[in-house]
Design a protein around this motif. Structure first.
Motif, PDB file in Angstrom:
ATOM      1  N   THR A 141       0.727  -1.143   0.049  1.00  9.97           N
ATOM      2  CA  THR A 141       0.008  -0.194   0.105  1.00  9.97           C
ATOM      3  C   THR A 141       0.978   1.269  -0.069  1.00  9.97           C
ATOM      4  OG1 THR A 141      -1.680  -1.165   1.332  1.00  9.97           O
ATOM      5  CG2 THR A 141      -1.824   1.217   1.461  1.00  9.97           C
ATOM      6  N   GLY A 142       0.583   2.212  -0.967  1.00 10.90           N
ATOM      7  CA  GLY A 142       1.413   3.488  -1.014  1.00 10.90           C
ATOM      8  C   GLY A 142       0.457   4.750  -0.909  1.00 10.90           C
ATOM      9  N   ILE A 143       0.723   5.790  -0.703  1.00 12.47           N
ATOM     10  CA  ILE A 143      -0.090   7.031  -0.668  1.00 12.47           C
ATOM     11  C   ILE A 143       0.610   8.009  -1.403  1.00 12.47           C
ATOM     12  CG2 ILE A 143      -1.192   8.640   0.841  1.00 12.47           C
ATOM     13  CD1 ILE A 143      -1.162   6.797   3.072  1.00 12.47           C
ATOM     14  N   LEU A 144       0.102   8.500  -2.546  1.00  8.78           N
ATOM     15  CA  LEU A 144       0.513   9.366  -3.190  1.00  8.78           C
ATOM     16  C   LEU A 144      -0.194  10.844  -2.814  1.00  8.78           C
ATOM     17  CD1 LEU A 144       1.025   9.753  -7.160  1.00  8.78           C
ATOM     18  CD2 LEU A 144      -0.213  11.330  -5.947  1.00  8.78           C
ATOM     19  N   ILE A 145       0.864  11.928  -2.670  1.00  9.52           N
ATOM     20  CA  ILE A 145       0.107  13.183  -2.088  1.00  9.52           C
ATOM     21  C   ILE A 145       0.101  14.195  -3.058  1.00  9.52           C
ATOM     22  CG2 ILE A 145       0.412  14.896  -0.301  1.00  9.52           C
ATOM     23  CD1 ILE A 145       1.609  12.812   1.500  1.00  9.52           C
ATOM     24  N   ALA A 146      -1.129  14.754  -3.232  1.00 10.34           N
ATOM     25  CA  ALA A 146      -1.142  16.080  -4.278  1.00 10.34           C
ATOM     26  C   ALA A 146      -1.457  17.233  -3.684  1.00 10.34           C
ATOM     27  CB  ALA A 146      -2.280  15.771  -5.380  1.00 10.34           C
ATOM     28  N   GLY A 147      -0.289  18.197  -3.686  1.00 10.94           N
ATOM     29  CA  GLY A 147      -0.349  19.082  -2.748  1.00 10.94           C
ATOM     30  C   GLY A 147      -1.651  20.073  -2.993  1.00 10.94           C
ATOM     31  N   ALA A 148      -1.854  20.881  -1.929  1.00  7.33           N
ATOM     32  CA  ALA A 148      -3.081  21.926  -2.382  1.00  7.33           C
ATOM     33  C   ALA A 148      -2.634  23.238  -2.677  1.00  7.33           C
ATOM     34  CB  ALA A 148      -3.949  22.284  -1.149  1.00  7.33           C
ATOM     35  N   ASN A 149      -2.928  23.537  -4.023  1.00 10.57           N
ATOM     36  CA  ASN A 149      -2.476  24.913  -4.451  1.00 10.57           C
ATOM     37  C   ASN A 149      -3.734  25.907  -4.683  1.00 10.57           C
ATOM     38  OD1 ASN A 149      -0.475  26.601  -5.687  1.00 10.57           O
ATOM     39  ND2 ASN A 149      -0.822  26.219  -7.843  1.00 10.57           N
ATOM     40  N   ALA A 150      -4.651  25.651  -3.968  1.00 11.17           N
ATOM     41  CA  ALA A 150      -5.950  26.464  -3.859  1.00 11.17           C
ATOM     42  C   ALA A 150      -6.450  26.521  -2.641  1.00 11.17           C
ATOM     43  CB  ALA A 150      -6.661  25.974  -4.809  1.00 11.17           C
ATOM     44  N   SER A 151      -7.652  27.206  -2.400  1.00 12.40           N
ATOM     45  CA  SER A 151      -8.432  27.184  -1.103  1.00 12.40           C
ATOM     46  C   SER A 151      -8.846  25.880  -0.712  1.00 12.40           C
ATOM     47  CB  SER A 151      -9.329  28.362  -1.052  1.00 12.40           C
ATOM     48  OG  SER A 151     -10.366  27.858  -1.979  1.00 12.40           O
ATOM     49  N   THR A 152      -9.059  25.652   0.498  1.00 15.39           N
ATOM     50  CA  THR A 152      -9.889  24.497   0.875  1.00 15.39           C
ATOM     51  C   THR A 152     -11.026  24.228   0.051  1.00 15.39           C
ATOM     52  OG1 THR A 152     -10.869  25.513   2.717  1.00 15.39           O
ATOM     53  CG2 THR A 152      -8.953  24.377   3.202  1.00 15.39           C
ATOM     54  N   ASP A 153     -11.889  25.188  -0.219  1.00 16.48           N
ATOM     55  CA  ASP A 153     -13.102  25.038  -0.871  1.00 16.48           C
ATOM     56  C   ASP A 153     -12.896  24.594  -2.450  1.00 16.48           C
ATOM     57  OD1 ASP A 153     -15.006  25.895   0.972  1.00 16.48           O
ATOM     58  OD2 ASP A 153     -14.234  27.828   1.136  1.00 16.48           O
ATOM     59  N   ASP A 154     -11.890  25.155  -2.892  1.00 14.44           N
ATOM     60  CA  ASP A 154     -11.567  24.807  -4.276  1.00 14.44           C
ATOM     61  C   ASP A 154     -11.148  23.361  -4.460  1.00 14.44           C
ATOM     62  OD1 ASP A 154     -12.323  27.168  -5.418  1.00 14.44           O
ATOM     63  OD2 ASP A 154     -10.403  28.315  -5.416  1.00 14.44           O
TER      64      ASP A 154
END
Length: 718
Positions: A141-154
Motif C-alpha cells: 500500500t502506498g499513498i501519493l500526495i497531491a499538494g493543495a495549490n488553492a483554497s480548501t473550498d477549491d
C-alpha cells in the motif's frame, strides 16, 4: 373612516384603513397594487431563479475550521513553503494484494494518478509514496500526495471533478481511492446533498396533505407551498450571488431548504387562517387584509425578526462553514418573511372569498375560534396544576441526560461505507496503523527541527515521527509528520495534541486534519455560552417589545429553554448512547457532532420563540379587547391552538423526513429538531405556557408606567 379605492382597473372597493397600523396599511397597499407586486416578485424570481439551479455546484464545500487557530496557521505555512502538502492536500491510496508498490504495474498506476493532477492548476507538488513514510510495512500500500495549490473550498471542488477519474484507474488487482480531508468533504457533501433532496421530495406531499387537512381547502392549502417555493428560489439565487463575494458553505442551502419550507408554511398558515376568518365575517378583501396584517401579520413579522436575531448570534463563531449555514437560513427566512408581508397580502386581496375554493365538506363547518381548543383552554383554566406538573416532569426527565452529553467533530462513519474516501481510510488504517489516516503535521524552524522530532517521538500516544523535511523554498522551516496510536476521532487524540503543543519547542506548530477538527471543536465549545447568553437576552428583549409585559416575556423566554434541553437530552440517548440506532439505521459514534449544540440551540430556540409569539400575540390581542386574563388565556388558545398544532405537524413531518437520510448529520438534525418542535408545541405552547397565563392572571400583562414610555407602542388588536 373608509375610503374608496380602485384596484388595477377593478371596480372601486370600500376599504377600512384609518384605524389600521403600519402593517395593515402596507397590506392594503399590497392588495391594492397587485399588478405591481406580482410584477416585482416576478422580476426578482426570474433574476434570482436564473442563478438558483447552480446553487449546489457553486457553493463552497469546506470551511470547517477555526480561523486564526494554530492548525490553520500550519496549513497556511504548508501551502506557502511545502508545495501545498497540507491538510487540504489530496491523498490517493494505491493498494494491491498481489503486487508491491515498486512493481511496474503499480508504478504505472501511480504515474497515471499523477497525470490526472498534472492538468489541474489547483494541485501543487505531487509526492510519490516514500518508504518509511507513506508506504505500508508490507510494501503493498502506498499513498501519493497531491499538494493543495488553492483554497480548501477549491480543493473540495477539484476532488469533485477528478475523483471518478481517479477511482476508474482501479483494475487488474490494483485499488485506487482518493482520501484526505478534501476527499472526505467531497464524498460527505454529496451524500448529504442527496439525502437532503430525497427528504425534501418526500416532505412536500406530506406537507400538502397536512395543509389540506388543516385548511380543508385546496386553494388555501396551496398558498403556503407557493409562498415557500418563492422564498426558496429567491434564497437559492441569493446564496449563489453572495458566494461571488465570500465563500458560502453548501450546507447553507441544505438548511435554507429545510427552514424555508418549515417557516414559510408556519407564517402562511397563520396569516391565511386569520384572513379566512376575516372574510367569513363579512369583511371585503381589503378590509380583511388590513385586519389580518395588523394582527397575524404583526405576529409573523415579530416572529421572523426573532428567528433572524437568534441565528445572528451564530455569526460570532470564527468558523466559515458555521457562519454561512446561519447566513443561508437567515436569507431564506428573510425572503419567506418578505413574501409573507408583500406577496401573500396581494394574493389574498385578489382571491378574497375564493381563498376557500375547492373546500372539502368539513371545511364549511370550521371556525377560526376552535371549539375544541376553547374547551382545552377551559380545562387548563379549571385544573392548571396537574397539567403544569405533568408537562414539567416529562420535560425535566428528558432534559436530565443532557448533563452527560459529549460532542466531537464527525468521524469517518458519517460517510457511506461504499464512499471511496472511507474505503481508502479503512485500507490505510488496516495496513499502516490505527492513527495513519490522521497524521499530525508539525512545522518548526530549521534550528529546532531535531529537538522537535525527538520530543514528538517520545510523546505518549505517538507511534512514529518522520525525519524533518526542509522546505523546498529555503524559507527556514522543516516539516515532520507524527502518526498517533489512536483513530483520529478517538477522544484521546485531544490529549495527544495538547501534550505535543505543551512539550514541543516554542517555535513548533502542530496541525493536520485531526488538529483542525479539535481546534474547531474547542472554538465551538468556547463560544457556546456566549451565544446562548446573547440569544436569551435578545429573545427576551424582542418579546418584551412585542408584548409590553416583562413577566410574560421572561416566562416565554425561560420555558423555551425546556424544549431545547429536552431535545438535546433525547439526542444524547439516541446518538451518543445508541437507543433506537438499529431502528433509525445508523451506528452511534458515541458523541453528538460538535457543531450541533451551537447551531441546533439557535435553531430550536428560534422555532420555540416562533410559536411563543404566535400564542402570546393572540392572547395579548384578546386581553387588549377584554382586559380579562381568562378571556386572553382561553381565546388565545381557541384562536391560535389549531394553527400552532398544524404548523407543528408540518415542521415535525419536514424534520422527521430527514431522519430517514443515510448520512448521520442530516439524521441528527431531523431527530433533534423534530423532537424539539413536538415537545415545544405539545407540552409548552399548548399546556405549560397557557397554564402560566392562567396562574399569573393580570400580572402576566402588567407593565410599569416608565417601561411603557420607553418601549415603542405595539398593539395586536384591530
Amino acid at each position: 373612516m373608509t375610503r374608496s379605492t380602485t384596484v388595477d382597473g377593478d371596480q372601486p372597493t370600500t376599504t377600512t384603513t384609518a384605524e389600521s397600523g403600519v402593517l395593515g396599511r402596507m397590506g392594503v397597499a399590497m392588495a391594492t397594487h397587485t399588478k405591481m407586486v406580482f410584477g416585482v416578485w416576478l422580476i426578482v424570481l426570474v433574476a434570482l431563479g436564473a442563478a438558483a439551479p447552480s446553487v449546489f455546484g457553486s457553493l463552497a464545500g469546506a470551511g470547517w475550521q477555526a480561523n486564526g487557530s494554530e492548525s490553520v496557521q500550519v496549513r497556511q505555512l504548508a501551502e506557502q513553503h511545502f508545495g501545498g502538502n497540507s491538510s487540504a492536500a489530496v491523498q490517493v491510496v494505491v493498494h494491491s494484494d498481489s503486487q508491491t508498490v515498486d512493481s511496474p504495474r503499480v508504478q504505472q498506476t501511480l504515474r497515471e494518478v499523477g497525470a490526472v493532477f498534472a492538468g489541474d492548476a489547483r494541485f501543487g507538488a505531487v509526492i510519490t509514496p516514500q518508504p518509511g513514510m507513506s508506504i505500508s510495512p508490507d510494501g503493498h500500500t502506498g499513498i501519493l500526495i497531491a499538494g493543495a495549490n488553492a483554497s480548501t473550498d477549491d480543493m473540495v471542488k477539484a476532488v469533485d471533478v477528478h475523483k471518478a477519474e481517479l477511482t476508474a484507474l482501479s483494475g487488474d488487482g490494483i485499488e485506487v481511492y482518493p482520501t484526505g480531508a478534501s476527499a472526505l468533504w467531497s464524498d460527505f457533501n454529496k451524500a448529504n446533498h442527496d439525502a437532503m433532496i430525497q427528504a425534501e421530495l418526500f416532505s412536500w406531499p406530506v406537507t400538502l396533505a397536512i395543509m389540506v387537512l388543516a385548511f380543508g381547502s385546496l386553494t388555501a392549502a396551496g398558498l403556503p407551498l407557493l409562498l415557500t417555493l418563492a422564498g426558496l428560489v429567491a434564497s437559492a439565487g441569493g446564496l449563489v450571488l453572495l458566494n461571488e463575494i465570500t465563500p458560502i458553505s453548501v450546507w447553507a442551502m441544505n438548511f435554507a431548504m429545510m427552514f424555508a419550507l418549515a417557516l414559510g408554511i408556519d407564517y402562511a398558515l397563520f396569516v391565511v387562517s386569520r384572513f379566512r376568518d376575516a372574510v367569513k365575517n363579512g369583511g371585503d378583501p381589503r378590509s380583511a387584509v388590513a385586519e389580518t396584517m395588523d394582527t397575524a401579520g404583526k405576529a409573523v413579522a415579530l416572529s421572523g425578526l426573532t428567528v433572524l436575531v437568534s441565528l445572528s448570534a451564530v455569526l460570532l463563531v470564527p468558523a466559515p462553514a458555521v457562519r454561512t449555514m446561519a447566513v443561508g437560513i437567515m436569507l431564506a427566512v428573510f425572503f419567506v418573511l418578505l413574501a409573507t408581508l408583500t406577496l401573500l397580502p396581494a394574493v389574498l386581496g385578489t382571491l378574497g372569498g375564493k381563498v376557500n375554493a375547492g373546500s372539502l365538506p368539513w371545511a364549511k363547518r370550521q371556525q377560526h375560534r376552535s371549539p375544541r381548543f376553547a374547551a382545552w383552554g377551559e380545562l387548563l383554566h379549571r385544573h392548571p396544576w396537574p397539567f403544569a406538573i405533568g408537562s414539567l416532569l416529562v420535560l425535566i426527565a428528558l432534559s436530565v441526560p443532557v448533563l452527560g452529553l459529549k460532542v466531537a467533530m464527525p468521524s469517518i462513519e458519517v460517510v457511506p461505507t461504499d464512499a471511496p474516501v472511507r474505503q481508502g481510510y479503512e485500507l490505510v488504517q488496516g495496513q499502516m496503523g490505527e492513527g495513519a489516516p490522521g497524521m499530525l503535521q508539525i512545522i518548526a524552524p530549521t534550528a529546532e527541527g531535531t529537538e522537535t522530532g525527538t520530543t514528538a517521538a517520545a510523546t505518549d500516544g505517538i507511534a512514529m515521527v518522520t525525519p524533518p523535511q526542509p522546505a523546498p523554498d529555503g524559507s527556514g522551516y522543516v516539516m515532520l509528520q507524527a502518526m498517533p496510536t489512536v483513530d483520529p476521532s478517538d477522544a484521546r487524540m485531544g490529549t495527544i495534541l495538547d501534550t505535543l503543543r505543551a512539550d514541543l519547542p516554542p517555535g513548533a506548530l502542530v496541525g493536520g486534519a485531526p488538529a483542525e477538527n479539535l481546534d474547531l471543536q474547542q472554538a465551538l465549545n468556547d463560544y457556546f455560552p456566549l451565544i446562548v447568553g446573547i440569544i436569551l437576552i435578545l429573545g427576551f428583549v424582542l418579546l418584551l417589545v412585542a408584548l409590553q409585559a416583562p413577566l410574560i416575556a421572561i416566562l416565554g423566554t425561560v420555558v423555551s429553554l425546556l424544549s431545547t434541553a429536552a431535545a438535546f437530552g433525547v439526542a444524547k440517548l439516541v446518538f451518543q448512547d445508541g437507543h433506537g440506532a438499529s431502528l433509525l439505521g445508523f451506528t452511534p459514534q458515541g458523541f453528538l457532532d460538535g457543531w450541533g449544540p451551537v447551531f441546533f440551540f439557535a435553531m430550536i430556540f428560534a422555532i420555540a420563540m416562533d410559536y411563543t409569539v404566535f400564542l402570546l400575540a393572540t392572547a395579548k390581542e384578546h386581553y387588549e379587547r377584554s382586559a380579562d386574563p381568562k378571556v386572553a388565556h382561553v381565546d388565545g388558545l381557541a384562536h391560535s391552538g389549531r394553527v400552532i398544532f398544524a404548523a407543528a405537524a408540518v415542521m415535525v413531518a419536514v424534520f422527521f423526513t430527514f431522519a430517514l437520510a443515510d448520512p448521520l448529520p442530516p439524521k441528527e438534525m431531523g431527530i433533534i429538531l423534530g423532537v424539539a418542535v413536538l415537545l415545544d408545541a405539545v407540552l409548552i405552547r399548548l399546556i405549560l405556557l397557557p397554564v402560566l397565563l392562567r396562574l399569573t392572571g393580570h400580572a402576566a400583562w402588567w407593565s410599569p408606567a416608565w417601561l411603557r414610555k420607553v418601549l415603542p407602542k405595539i398593539s395586536f388588536s384591530h
